[in-house]
Design an enzyme around this catalytic site. Structure first.
Site, PDB file in Angstrom:
ATOM      1  N   GLY A 107       5.192   2.011   0.779  1.00 42.78           N
ATOM      2  CA  GLY A 107       6.175   2.427  -0.216  1.00 42.78           C
ATOM      3  C   GLY A 107       5.700   2.224  -1.639  1.00 42.78           C
ATOM      4  O   GLY A 107       6.494   2.242  -2.579  1.00 42.78           O
ATOM      5  N   SER A 109       0.862  -1.184   0.000  1.00 41.80           N
ATOM      6  CA  SER A 109       0.000   0.000   0.000  1.00 41.80           C
ATOM      7  C   SER A 109       0.894   1.228   0.000  1.00 41.80           C
ATOM      8  O   SER A 109       2.110   1.114   0.128  1.00 41.80           O
ATOM      9  CB  SER A 109      -0.865  -0.001   1.257  1.00 41.80           C
ATOM     10  OG  SER A 109      -0.031   0.203   2.378  1.00 41.80           O
ATOM     11  N   LYS A 110       0.280   2.384  -0.101  1.00 38.86           N
ATOM     12  CA  LYS A 110       1.036   3.642  -0.099  1.00 38.86           C
ATOM     13  C   LYS A 110       1.945   3.744   1.113  1.00 38.86           C
ATOM     14  O   LYS A 110       3.084   4.147   1.033  1.00 38.86           O
ATOM     15  CB  LYS A 110       0.070   4.826  -0.091  1.00 38.86           C
ATOM     16  CG  LYS A 110      -0.337   5.208  -1.488  1.00 38.86           C
ATOM     17  CD  LYS A 110      -0.306   6.706  -1.656  1.00 38.86           C
ATOM     18  CE  LYS A 110       0.039   7.026  -3.077  1.00 38.86           C
ATOM     19  NZ  LYS A 110      -0.866   7.374  -3.984  1.00 38.86           N
ATOM     20  N   ARG A 111       1.367   3.341   2.241  1.00 39.99           N
ATOM     21  CA  ARG A 111       2.102   3.413   3.503  1.00 39.99           C
ATOM     22  C   ARG A 111       3.387   2.581   3.438  1.00 39.99           C
ATOM     23  O   ARG A 111       4.394   2.890   4.057  1.00 39.99           O
ATOM     24  CB  ARG A 111       1.178   2.893   4.606  1.00 39.99           C
ATOM     25  CG  ARG A 111       1.720   2.904   6.003  1.00 39.99           C
ATOM     26  CD  ARG A 111       0.599   2.543   6.970  1.00 39.99           C
ATOM     27  NE  ARG A 111      -0.065   1.295   6.582  1.00 39.99           N
ATOM     28  CZ  ARG A 111       0.345   0.088   6.951  1.00 39.99           C
ATOM     29  NH1 ARG A 111       1.399  -0.033   7.710  1.00 39.99           N
ATOM     30  NH2 ARG A 111      -0.301  -0.990   6.563  1.00 39.99           N
TER      31      ARG A 111
END
Ligand code: GLU
Length: 466
Positions: free
Chosen positions: A245, A241-243
């Site tokens: 990376g 996910s974005k979190r």
């Protein structure tokens, strides 16, 4: 397989170049470059609504920054629509495809009936074996005549043989009623026409491979070597996910990671060569092989990325590092270095690049060199410059004035003064850092003196002890 290796990267330009795409590109690049082969770029822009020129540009910029150069011009898939349609017509002529006149309502009705009767809902067109003499004057799609019995085996170099019962594959549409080719056909025709020998891509395309195989077989074309690689997961094993990376490559550039470190890290995401973690491009090209790709998803790990980036920064020649630093400043919209500052940075690079993992860290270490007098001490530095320390500095300064400007001599002078005051050199280091850099965390005191030179060193010490 004889002959030259040809790989390709085939992104859909519907967003930025994300980290998974960058890794796919890297694997294909390494495979080709390590074998004297070609690495081609195809922009899969057939989805006209979602594909944007900005996204294409972001992909080109991302590849450029990563140093993944492709051979020849980037190919636009959309531009090949006429050729794709031609292949559908060839299949029609060969009897490997047929015109299907079924309407959406008829297909819907077929599916509902199949559901009620608990049969497979894959559409079976009544036009598959129809006599062309019975064809109505109506719009039609062209469907492939897929085998209904037996199995299709995908020989995948990562996953092994993947077998799919042909009863799972329907007569997919090749050409829509408006004459436009479907994506699946475009991919096969393009890979064939571009002479692609090896396709390394995410395993989310494994299902497509079975359908693509039908087209290869119907045309009598050689199937490329397929290697479907597991997707990248987060450190917790969950989908990236974005979190975690899952960012655009441009964001890594803006965070100041060096491209060489990025390449090294991405190569290690799902591929290994023994226990080697840190390696050069040349080594990666020589070592990279499909057999080193793992079957389970790699986990993204920022710590490892940083660690490798630090090693690459330390190993990059000073002048090349300065170039990269300038590119980083430009990419992040920061003021460019003027010539004098660039010269100073170049002279300081040897002591800056040690232990800096990113360009912002490198710049932070360079602050002492970039600062202009009077040096304003931060809070900790101001404390280190108490009156006793200032007294010692004012004694040291004239001695430095007369010293020859070598590391040995500077060390000897500083030690002598420290000793005379019954303190270890460690005690003298803090006020020296504070005077020279205005902070207490800096490169070594002697490195700073050597980089700044005699006049600037003496001037800063003079101002601090005044
Ligand atoms: N355009 C596809 C994607 O961006 C790749 C297709 C392929 O590699 O065959 O996921």
């Amino acid at each position: 397989m004889n002959g030259q290796v040809v790989t390709r990267f085939a992104p859909s330009p519907t967003g930025f170049l994300h980290i998974g795409g960058a890794r796919t590109a890297l694997f294909n690049w390494l495979y080709a470059r390590g074998r004297g082969g070609k690495f081609l770029l195809r922009i899969e822009d057939t989805d006209r609504e979602r594909s944007t020129p900005e996204a294409t540009q972001a992909i080109l910029d991302g590849l450029d920054w990563l140093g993944l150069d492709h051979d020849g011009e980037a190919v636009s898939q959309a531009a090949g629509a006429v050729r794709h349609a031609e292949v559908a017509k060839t299949l029609l002529d060969k009897g490997q495809a047929y015109k299907c006149f079924s309407t959406q309502e008829e297909i819907q009705a077929f599916r509902e009936k199949a559901r009620e009767e608990k049969r497979s809902t894959l559409f079976q067109s009544p036009w598959r074996d129809a006599d062309p003499a019975d064809h109505p004057d109506a719009s039609y799609v062209i469907r492939i005549k897929a085998p209904r019995e037996g199995q299709t085996v995908i020989r995948d170099e990562v996953q092994g043989d993947v077998t799919i019962g042909n009863d799972q594959l329907d007569d997919m549409v090749l050409l829509r009623s408006d004459g436009s080719p479907v994506y699946m056909l475009a991919v096969v025709v393009d890979d064939h026409d571009m002479g692609v020998t090896h396709v390394i891509r995410g395993d989310d395309h494994l299902n497509n491979a079975a359908r693509q195989m039908l087209i290869y077989e119907a045309m009598g074309w050689e199937v490329p070597v397929w290697a479907h690689i597991p997707l990248i997961h987060g450190p917790d094993g969950k989908k990236l996910s974005k979190r975690h990376g899952a960012l655009g490559v441009d964001e890594y550039q803006r965070m100041g990671y060096p491209a060489a470190g990025m390449r090294n890290y991405l190569a290690r995401l799902g591929w290994s060569h023994g226990d080697d973690e840190y390696f050069s491009d040349e080594q990666a090209k020589a070592w990279f092989d499909i057999s080193g790709i793992g079957k389970s998803p790699a986990r993204f790990d920022f710590k490892k990325l940083e660690n490798l980036c630090g090693q690459h920064i330390a190993a990059t020649p000073d002048a090349a590092l300065l170039q990269e630093l300038r590119a980083y400043l430009a990419a992040t919209g920061q003021a460019p270095l003027d010539d004098a500052t660039a010269d100073l940075m170049l002279g300081a690079m040897y002591c800056l690049k040690d232990r800096a993992k990113t360009f912002p860290q490198l710049l932070e270490k360079a602050e002492f060199a970039l600062a202009r007098r009077p040096i304003a001490p931060d809070e900790k530095a101001a404390k280190a410059l108490d009156s006793v320390s200032r007294g010692i500095l004012s004694e040291l300064t004239p001695q430095l004035q007369n010293a020859s400007w070598t590391r040995d001599e500077l060390e000897a002078v500083a030690s002598r003064v420290a000793e005379a005051h019954g303190i270890g050199f460690g005690k003298l280091a803090a006020p020296l850092r504070a005077a020279l850099a205005g902070r207490t965390v800096t490169p070594s005191v002697f490195d700073m003196m050597l980089v700044l030179g005699r006049d600037e060193t003496v001037a800063r010490l003079g101002e601090a002890s005044a």
